[in-house]
Write a protein that holds these residues in place. Structure first.
Motif, mmCIF file in Angstrom:
data_model
loop_
_atom_site.group_PDB
_atom_site.id
_atom_site.type_symbol
_atom_site.label_atom_id
_atom_site.label_comp_id
_atom_site.label_asym_id
_atom_site.label_seq_id
_atom_site.Cartn_x
_atom_site.Cartn_y
_atom_site.Cartn_z
ATOM 1 N N ASP A 352 0.931 -1.243 -0.024
ATOM 2 C CA ASP A 352 -0.040 0.195 -0.057
ATOM 3 C C ASP A 352 0.790 1.239 -0.069
ATOM 4 O O ASP A 352 0.446 2.257 0.527
ATOM 5 N N THR A 353 1.940 1.262 -0.636
ATOM 6 C CA THR A 353 2.766 2.463 -0.933
ATOM 7 C C THR A 353 3.136 2.673 -2.128
ATOM 8 O O THR A 353 3.656 2.073 -3.034
ATOM 9 N N ASP A 354 2.996 4.305 -2.498
ATOM 10 C CA ASP A 354 3.292 4.621 -3.672
ATOM 11 C C ASP A 354 4.771 4.885 -3.954
ATOM 12 O O ASP A 354 5.601 4.828 -2.876
ATOM 13 N N SER A 355 4.948 5.418 -5.243
ATOM 14 C CA SER A 355 6.579 5.565 -5.407
ATOM 15 C C SER A 355 7.181 6.579 -4.760
ATOM 16 O O SER A 355 8.235 6.418 -4.133
ATOM 17 N N ALA A 356 6.366 7.617 -4.466
ATOM 18 C CA ALA A 356 7.171 8.978 -3.883
ATOM 19 C C ALA A 356 7.145 8.326 -2.271
ATOM 20 O O ALA A 356 8.220 8.831 -1.495
ATOM 21 N N THR A 357 6.410 7.870 -1.459
ATOM 22 C CA THR A 357 6.402 7.473 -0.149
ATOM 23 C C THR A 357 7.463 6.305 0.017
ATOM 24 O O THR A 357 8.296 6.363 1.008
ATOM 25 N N ALA A 358 7.591 5.534 -1.162
ATOM 26 C CA ALA A 358 8.679 4.494 -1.039
ATOM 27 C C ALA A 358 10.222 5.105 -1.125
ATOM 28 O O ALA A 358 10.890 4.711 -0.546
ATOM 29 N N LEU A 359 10.098 6.227 -1.885
ATOM 30 C CA LEU A 359 11.592 7.084 -2.121
ATOM 31 C C LEU A 359 11.634 7.522 -0.565
ATOM 32 O O LEU A 359 13.017 7.553 -0.235
ATOM 33 N N LYS A 360 11.139 8.008 0.096
ATOM 34 C CA LYS A 360 11.073 8.544 1.405
ATOM 35 C C LYS A 360 11.571 7.457 2.396
ATOM 36 O O LYS A 360 12.371 7.651 3.515
ATOM 37 N N VAL A 361 10.848 6.361 2.168
ATOM 38 C CA VAL A 361 11.360 5.133 3.242
ATOM 39 C C VAL A 361 12.730 4.705 3.122
ATOM 40 O O VAL A 361 13.489 4.653 3.644
ATOM 41 N N ALA A 362 12.934 4.838 1.672
ATOM 42 C CA ALA A 362 14.383 4.159 1.167
ATOM 43 C C ALA A 362 15.447 5.188 1.604
ATOM 44 O O ALA A 362 16.497 5.032 2.123
ATOM 45 N N ASP A 363 15.270 6.588 1.500
ATOM 46 C CA ASP A 363 16.085 7.662 2.023
ATOM 47 C C ASP A 363 16.388 7.498 3.475
ATOM 48 O O ASP A 363 17.282 7.580 4.169
ATOM 49 N N ARG A 364 15.341 7.006 4.246
ATOM 50 C CA ARG A 364 15.134 6.900 5.610
ATOM 51 C C ARG A 364 16.121 5.752 6.109
ATOM 52 O O ARG A 364 17.040 5.770 6.968
ATOM 53 N N LEU A 365 15.951 4.539 5.241
ATOM 54 C CA LEU A 365 16.884 3.426 5.499
ATOM 55 C C LEU A 365 18.374 3.956 5.268
ATOM 56 O O LEU A 365 19.260 3.609 5.948
ATOM 57 N N ARG A 366 18.625 4.476 4.242
ATOM 58 C CA ARG A 366 20.063 4.999 3.957
ATOM 59 C C ARG A 366 20.763 5.949 4.927
ATOM 60 O O ARG A 366 21.730 5.711 5.635
ATOM 61 N N GLY A 367 19.911 6.661 5.496
ATOM 62 C CA GLY A 367 20.272 7.750 6.825
ATOM 63 C C GLY A 367 20.494 6.945 7.978
ATOM 64 O O GLY A 367 21.337 7.191 8.649
ATOM 65 N N GLN A 368 19.469 5.896 8.168
ATOM 66 C CA GLN A 368 19.543 5.076 9.173
ATOM 67 C C GLN A 368 20.986 4.285 9.318
ATOM 68 O O GLN A 368 21.645 4.399 10.529
ATOM 69 N N ILE A 369 21.594 3.743 8.282
ATOM 70 C CA ILE A 369 22.900 3.173 8.155
ATOM 71 C C ILE A 369 24.018 4.204 8.183
ATOM 72 O O ILE A 369 24.946 3.794 8.900
ATOM 73 N N ASN A 370 23.908 5.335 7.708
ATOM 74 C CA ASN A 370 24.704 6.311 7.932
ATOM 75 C C ASN A 370 24.977 6.594 9.339
ATOM 76 O O ASN A 370 26.273 7.209 9.718
ATOM 77 N N GLN A 371 24.192 6.729 10.147
ATOM 78 C CA GLN A 371 24.070 7.069 11.558
ATOM 79 C C GLN A 371 24.788 6.034 12.505
ATOM 80 O O GLN A 371 25.298 6.471 13.367
ATOM 81 N N LEU A 372 24.743 4.826 11.981
ATOM 82 C CA LEU A 372 25.554 3.668 12.480
ATOM 83 C C LEU A 372 27.384 4.249 12.562
ATOM 84 O O LEU A 372 27.900 3.726 13.702
ATOM 85 N N LYS A 373 27.708 4.839 11.702
ATOM 86 C CA LYS A 373 29.030 5.463 11.626
ATOM 87 C C LYS A 373 30.041 4.098 11.841
ATOM 88 O O LYS A 373 31.262 4.359 12.479
ATOM 89 N N LEU A 374 29.551 3.139 10.949
ATOM 90 C CA LEU A 374 30.690 1.997 11.120
ATOM 91 C C LEU A 374 31.695 2.124 10.250
ATOM 92 O O LEU A 374 31.543 2.170 9.115
ATOM 93 N N PRO A 375 33.083 2.269 10.912
ATOM 94 C CA PRO A 375 34.347 2.395 10.127
ATOM 95 C C PRO A 375 34.396 1.454 9.215
ATOM 96 O O PRO A 375 34.276 0.451 9.071
ATOM 97 N N HIS A 376 34.617 1.839 7.827
ATOM 98 C CA HIS A 376 34.991 1.125 6.260
ATOM 99 C C HIS A 376 36.012 1.878 5.853
ATOM 100 O O HIS A 376 35.780 2.660 4.961
#
Length: 440
Positions: A352-376
């Motif tokens: 039940d998620t359209d493209s615009a909302t899905a993009l927001k979810v995807a960007d939130r996923l990306r941001g959540q991983i960035n916040q981990l700050k796991l050294p690489h």
């Protein structure tokens, strides 16, 4: 015969003829007082027990029975005396004067004085030794079988019950003076009333499972009819299936564990690819039925092979676990699902998620991983990042009857995969949305 051994006062009848009938009959006629002592006995007692009538006067029937038999029959007769009722068909073993055993069937009626007090019983004994031994053997089998058995009348009174049934009821029968199933098991009495109703209509009575004091019983009722085919009782079998039920519950628990292992990735605890492929098919079908969009995100950890090579496989496993936990924590709707789709790839299904909302979810996923700050150190960014490809299915532009749903699901995955590689080509740590999945 002296007058004192006459059981009745006689007037204007042929007394000698009557006594001839009593003494030359095949049945032994007798009288006992309220304590069960013989006060009169016909001469037939001699042929049955080997004792003359005068030898039994003053004694009780139990004096001529083996001890165990005397105890059994004594209990039954005590109940009869307490209820002051007539009885029939009381089968009992007796020891003759010569030591041989004879089996008698005893019937009697109560005698009352002018004040209505019980003064004794008058009855007959019949020699049923050939048949009686079989009856007693069957009674022994009935009484000693490990399966609980009982017979109840229409009021719920326990007409018969064996030792196993007594053991079953003893869990709750302390202090209960009357043996009525309707009182001992009030919560279940309505079930047996239903059985009586079915029996009255000559319909089969189904078995049922009853839980009684934390034990499971498989019960079966059989109608008992009288000579006029009227249903007068139920014969009920109670089979203890507790161990079987416990084994089934353990097996069910083991199956749930196996099912969980079959559906989940052992490292991250997320759903695995096999389960999510099935889940995606279900969501495609539901999307058609609800006419709502369906989106997915295909996530890939950037430069994960280099991470594994530089920091070791144990660190790589810990990294996958932390990423999995972060992705799950980023989802806001209970119907959203995330799985480990293979290696360092994750699939997120967004019903039940359209493209615009899905993009927001995807960007939130990306941001959540960035916040981990796991050294690489092997990554240009210096810390762990992900790339995300997003694809959305617009069910209104698809004709489900022209393309199988598994092909539509596969097309959706391919679109997301294409968008994911576009994100990587654009420098990684990116979110890219594919065009809508339509019939091309």
């Amino acid at each position: 015969m002296s007058d004192k051994n006459k059981p009745f006062p006689f007037h204007d009848i042929d007394v000698e003829h009557l006594y001839a009938l009593l003494n030359q009959n095949s049945d032994w006629v007798w009288e006992v007082d309220a304590q069960g002592r013989y006060t009169w006995a016909s001469e037939v007692v001699t042929s049955l027990l080997g004792y003359p009538p005068e030898a039994v006067i003053g004694k009780t029937p139990f004096d001529f029975m083996p001890p165990a038999e005397a105890e059994r029959v004594g209990k039954a007769f005590l109940e009869i005396v307490q209820e002051k009722r007539a009885f029939s068909g009381l089968v009992n073993r007796n020891r003759r004067a010569d030591g041989r055993i004879v089996v008698l069937e005893t019937s009697g009626i109560p005698l009352f004085d002018k004040n209505g007090e019980l003064r004794g019983y008058r009855g007959v004994d019949r020699n049923i030794s050939t048949l009686g031994e079989r009856v007693l053997q069957l009674e022994t089998i009935y009484d000693t079988t490990p399966v609980a058995l009982c017979m109840i009348d229409r009021q719920g009174r326990l007409v018969m019950s064996n030792k196993a049934m007594s053991h079953l009821l003893n869990n709750d029968a302390s202090g209960v003076t009357e043996s009525h199933l309707s009182q001992l098991m009030p919560d279940f009495w309505h079930l047996f009333e239903e059985d009586f109703a079915l029996a009255d209509m000559d319909e089969s009575i189904p078995g049922r499972e009853i839980i009684w004091h934390d034990r499971f019983y498989d019960t079966h009722s059989v109608a008992v009819a009288d000579a006029s085919s009227n249903v007068v009782g139920l014969s009920i079998t109670w089979v203890d299936i507790t161990e079987r039920r416990q084994a089934e519950q353990k097996l069910a628990g083991a199956n749930l564990v196996l099912q969980r292992h079959a559906q989940h990735d052992h490292l991250t605890g997320l759903f695995n690819r096999r389960y999510m492929d099935e889940c995606l098919l279900t969501e495609v079908s539901r999307s058609y039925q609800s006419h709502l969009p369906l989106s997915i995100c295909l996530v890939d950890i950037d430069f994960f092979k280099l991470y594994n090579d530089s920091q070791g496989h144990q660190a790589g496993d810990e990294c996958l676990q932390r990423v999995a936990k972060a992705l799950v924590s980023s989802l806001e709707h209970p119907d959203d699902n995330v799985s480990r789709y293979g290696g360092e790839e994750f699939l997120v299904i967004l019903p039940d998620t359209d493209s615009a909302t899905a993009l927001k979810v995807a960007d939130r996923l990306r941001g959540q991983i960035n916040q981990l700050k796991l050294p690489h150190l092997a990554s240009p960014m210096g810390f762990l990042t992900i790339s995300v490809g997003v694809a959305t299915m617009d069910c209104q532009s698809l004709a489900v009857e022209e393309r199988p749903q598994h092909m539509i699901a596969s097309a959706l995955i391919n679109k997301a995969d294409t968008a994911l590689y576009a994100a990587k080509r654009q420098g990684r740590n990116q979110v890219v949305a594919a065009g809508r999945v339509t019939e091309s």
